[in-house]
Scaffold this motif. Structure first.
Motif, short mmCIF file in Angstrom:
data_model
loop_
_atom_site.label_atom_id
_atom_site.label_comp_id
_atom_site.label_asym_id
_atom_site.label_seq_id
_atom_site.Cartn_x
_atom_site.Cartn_y
_atom_site.Cartn_z
N ARG A 13 0.77 -1.16 -0.05
CA ARG A 13 -0.12 -0.01 0.06
C ARG A 13 0.93 1.36 0.02
NH1 ARG A 13 -4.23 0.19 4.56
NH2 ARG A 13 -5.03 1.77 3.45
N THR A 14 2.00 1.26 0.77
CA THR A 14 2.76 2.47 0.76
C THR A 14 3.53 2.53 -0.66
OG1 THR A 14 3.16 2.02 3.07
CG2 THR A 14 4.61 3.74 2.12
N PHE A 15 3.79 1.72 -0.94
CA PHE A 15 4.74 1.92 -2.34
C PHE A 15 3.69 2.25 -3.32
CE2 PHE A 15 7.63 -0.85 0.19
CZ PHE A 15 8.68 -0.01 -0.27
N LEU A 16 2.65 1.79 -3.43
CA LEU A 16 1.51 2.24 -4.47
C LEU A 16 1.28 3.63 -4.31
CD1 LEU A 16 -1.04 -1.02 -4.31
CD2 LEU A 16 0.63 -0.21 -6.31
N TYR A 17 1.12 4.11 -3.11
CA TYR A 17 0.86 5.67 -3.06
C TYR A 17 2.12 6.44 -3.39
CZ TYR A 17 0.43 9.97 -0.35
OH TYR A 17 0.33 11.48 -0.04
N LEU A 18 3.34 5.92 -3.01
CA LEU A 18 4.69 6.77 -2.95
C LEU A 18 4.75 6.78 -4.81
CD1 LEU A 18 7.06 5.51 -0.27
CD2 LEU A 18 6.01 7.78 -0.86
N GLU A 19 4.30 5.66 -5.33
CA GLU A 19 4.54 5.59 -6.91
C GLU A 19 3.72 6.72 -7.45
OE1 GLU A 19 4.09 2.23 -10.27
OE2 GLU A 19 2.59 2.51 -8.55
N GLN A 20 2.64 7.03 -6.97
CA GLN A 20 1.85 7.98 -7.62
C GLN A 20 2.25 9.63 -7.25
OE1 GLN A 20 -0.52 7.28 -9.71
NE2 GLN A 20 -0.03 5.42 -9.29
N ILE A 21 2.96 9.57 -6.24
CA ILE A 21 3.61 10.94 -5.63
C ILE A 21 4.62 11.08 -6.28
CG2 ILE A 21 4.65 12.13 -4.08
CD1 ILE A 21 1.64 11.73 -3.31
N ILE A 22 5.51 9.96 -6.58
CA ILE A 22 6.76 10.16 -7.56
C ILE A 22 6.54 10.76 -8.94
CG2 ILE A 22 8.83 9.02 -8.64
CD1 ILE A 22 8.91 7.08 -6.11
N GLN A 38 -4.35 -7.52 -7.40
CA GLN A 38 -5.28 -7.33 -6.22
C GLN A 38 -4.98 -6.25 -5.27
OE1 GLN A 38 -6.04 -10.88 -4.06
NE2 GLN A 38 -7.45 -9.91 -2.83
N GLU A 39 -3.85 -5.97 -5.09
CA GLU A 39 -3.73 -4.78 -4.13
C GLU A 39 -3.45 -3.57 -4.87
OE1 GLU A 39 0.20 -5.21 -2.43
OE2 GLU A 39 -0.20 -6.98 -1.24
N ARG A 40 -3.37 -3.52 -6.01
CA ARG A 40 -3.49 -2.24 -6.97
C ARG A 40 -5.25 -1.91 -7.12
NH1 ARG A 40 -0.01 0.51 -10.00
NH2 ARG A 40 1.51 -1.20 -9.71
N GLU A 41 -5.94 -3.03 -7.29
CA GLU A 41 -7.31 -2.74 -7.38
C GLU A 41 -7.82 -2.10 -6.05
OE1 GLU A 41 -9.06 -6.25 -8.89
OE2 GLU A 41 -8.60 -5.95 -10.78
N GLU A 42 -7.50 -2.85 -5.19
CA GLU A 42 -7.91 -2.26 -3.56
C GLU A 42 -7.37 -0.94 -3.40
OE1 GLU A 42 -6.19 -5.08 -0.89
OE2 GLU A 42 -7.44 -6.84 -1.52
N PHE A 43 -6.20 -0.55 -3.86
CA PHE A 43 -5.67 0.88 -3.89
C PHE A 43 -6.58 1.82 -4.68
CE2 PHE A 43 -2.98 4.31 -5.38
CZ PHE A 43 -2.66 5.00 -4.38
N GLU A 44 -7.12 1.48 -5.64
CA GLU A 44 -8.03 2.23 -6.66
C GLU A 44 -9.14 2.29 -6.06
OE1 GLU A 44 -8.00 0.32 -10.38
OE2 GLU A 44 -6.18 0.96 -10.99
#
Length: 494
Positions: free
Chosen positions: A137-146, A405-411
């Motif tokens: 979850r943290t890396f999916l958020y940091l990916e968008q911030i980057i 699955q984690e990417r869909e949960e993040f969306e």
């Protein structure tokens, strides 16, 4: 003399050099901009025009009126630039003249391509980003911030690891800027290391590899925390069972029972680190039987007393009366995510240091939308991703399925949280996955027969979406138009 005679006898461009050399790398298609920068530029582009004009010495003494390329053969290794200059030679007398500047394109490998050709490492610094948790979850958020702040442009490559990502850079300064950026977005602990690759004692030069190991605190939003006793006293008795409300350079906790919030800095956390009591994967579904507001409000949170039961035990005898911060969001009959402590096994010594009346069996976290899963294929938006290289042997079907699955949960989380969407760039989805109008119409008819909760599924407004640029399509359209104009000119000549 009259202006015509002055123009005939005075040459304002006499002192300007009219022949230059431009260095071009044929491997990566980049031009050299002294002293060390290499940049991409197409023929007769604005970027190439900038490089050519910066080569002209003494241009600052003139007023540049116009500049344009003269046509040359693409394979001739020659560039011709026509510039128009103005200069005041006498009082209130300005002369305007044009001249042609020739450039010879010299092919030479850039330092990066030289390293590739000789088998040397293409990086000088690496940032090892790690977080010891069982999700991304943290890396999916940091990916968008980057991506939003364009911090990925200086990266040579990105490699995936089980606990994080590795970012490789060609310069140490780029890596240090990235480390400072990550430290401003999450609580980090940094460790530096230097490895000597080669050393030339005659010229007193050395090649070094710099490694920046950055460990992110293993805390994420909606995680359940049991406060350590020393931290419990410093924050004025908040908790001791609290939720992680926000994570940036500091960590913000929320007491769902009293609506009180507490914050600790990254430095304070790493002096006395602690782990989560339960992560978001351990949340269960509760059914709201009754709800009564108490009148206490703190921002968007409103205190309420709720009577809940497990969603799988609706109609049973086991119920809980809990205080929650979701009074403004919940209604009787809603489904809510939360933690049930009586069914958990804890490996934490701090929970035994508090009295039983300070701990509660149920902690409600957020409202749950069961029908949100049905809306995943109907989304009209998407997010961009980084180009990450997977290590050999880690490209199994199960790993890809888990990541998807984690990417869909993040969306899903992006749809639910408006504050989270402020930090993320959302783009309109114009891909072929979108449903046709007939399919969408049939889906709308089926949706009318669903439960009333379908209307409460969170949506992303169209005003929040950005149009994605299709540069390749535009370039292709430009080439087609040029070919069409060429055919028209040939027909006119014939």
């Amino acid at each position: 003399m009259c202006p015509s005679c002055i123009r005939a006898h005075v040459d304002i461009t006499d002192g300007l050099q009219k022949d230059y050399i431009i260095v071009y790398c044929p491997e990566c298609f980049r031009y050299h901009q002294p002293p060390k920068y290499w940049g991409r530029a197409e023929l007769e582009s604005r970027e190439l025009m900038t490089i050519c004009l910066k080569k002209i010495k003494g241009l600052a003494k003139f007023v540049l009126v116009d500049a344009s390329f003269l046509w040359t053969e693409p394979h001739s290794k020659r560039l011709k630039l026509k510039i128009t200059l103005q200069k005041e030679i006498f009082a209130n007398t300005v002369i305007q003249q044009s001249l042609q500047v020739d450039y010879e394109v010299l092919w030479q490998q850039c330092p990066t391509c030289q390293k590739v050709a000789t088998g040397q490492p293409q990086w000088d610094a690496v940032v090892q980003l790690r977080q010891k948790v069982d999700h991304k979850r943290t890396f999916l958020y940091l990916e968008q911030i980057i991506l939003k702040h364009r911090m990925h442009e200086d990266v040579t490559r990105i490699e995936s690891h089980p606990d994080g990502l590795d970012f490789f850079y060609g310069h140490k300064s780029h890596a240090m800027s990235f480390v400072d950026f990550i430290s401003a977005q999450s609580p980090c602990n940094r460790t530096d290391a230097v490895q000597l690759v080669s050393h030339d004692s005659k010229s007193n030069t050395a090649v070094q590899h710099h490694t920046f190991s950055v460990e992110i605190a293993p805390l994420c939003r909606e995680d359940l925390i049991i406060m350590p006793p020393q931290l419990f006293n410093k924050l004025g008795g908040i908790g001791p069972l609290v939720l992680v409300h926000k994570v940036y350079s500091s960590i913000v906790f929320l007491d769902t029972k009293t609506l009180r919030a507490g914050e600790i800095t990254s430095t304070l956390y790493w002096k006395h680190p602690f782990n989560v009591l339960a992560s978001y994967r351990e949340m269960v579904d509760f059914y709201v039987i009754d709800l009564s507001l108490t009148g206490m409000v703190n921002g968007k949170f409103q205190q309420a007393v709720a009577t809940v039961c497990l969603l799988s035990e609706v109609g049973g005898s086991r119920e809980w009366i809990v205080q929650t911060h979701l009074g403004a969001q919940l209604n009787p009959g809603d489904v809510v995510k939360g933690y049930l402590l009586e069914n958990m096994n804890f490996n934490n010594d701090d929970i035994g240091k508090y009295r039983s009346d300070q701990l509660h069996d149920v902690i409600l976290v957020r409202k749950h939308f069961p029908n949100q899963l049905k809306q995943r294929n109907k989304r009209n938006w998407k997010i961009k991703t980084l180009d990450v290289l997977e290590p050999e042997g880690n490209s199994s079907r199960q790993a890809k399925s888990t990541m998807q699955q984690e990417r869909e949960e993040f969306e899903d989380e992006i749809e639910r949280d408006k504050e989270l969407r402020k930090d993320i760039l959302l783009y309109k989805d114009i891909s072929g996955k979108k449903k046709t109008s007939a399919t969408a119409a049939s889906g709308a008819c089926e949706g009318q027969n669903d439960d009333e909760n379908d209307e409460e599924v969170p949506q992303v407004d169209l005003e929040e979406l950005l149009d994605e640029l299709a540069i390749e399509d535009d370039a292709g359209a430009g080439e087609d138009a040029a070919k069409k104009r060429g055919r028209d000119d040939d027909e006119a000549v014939s």
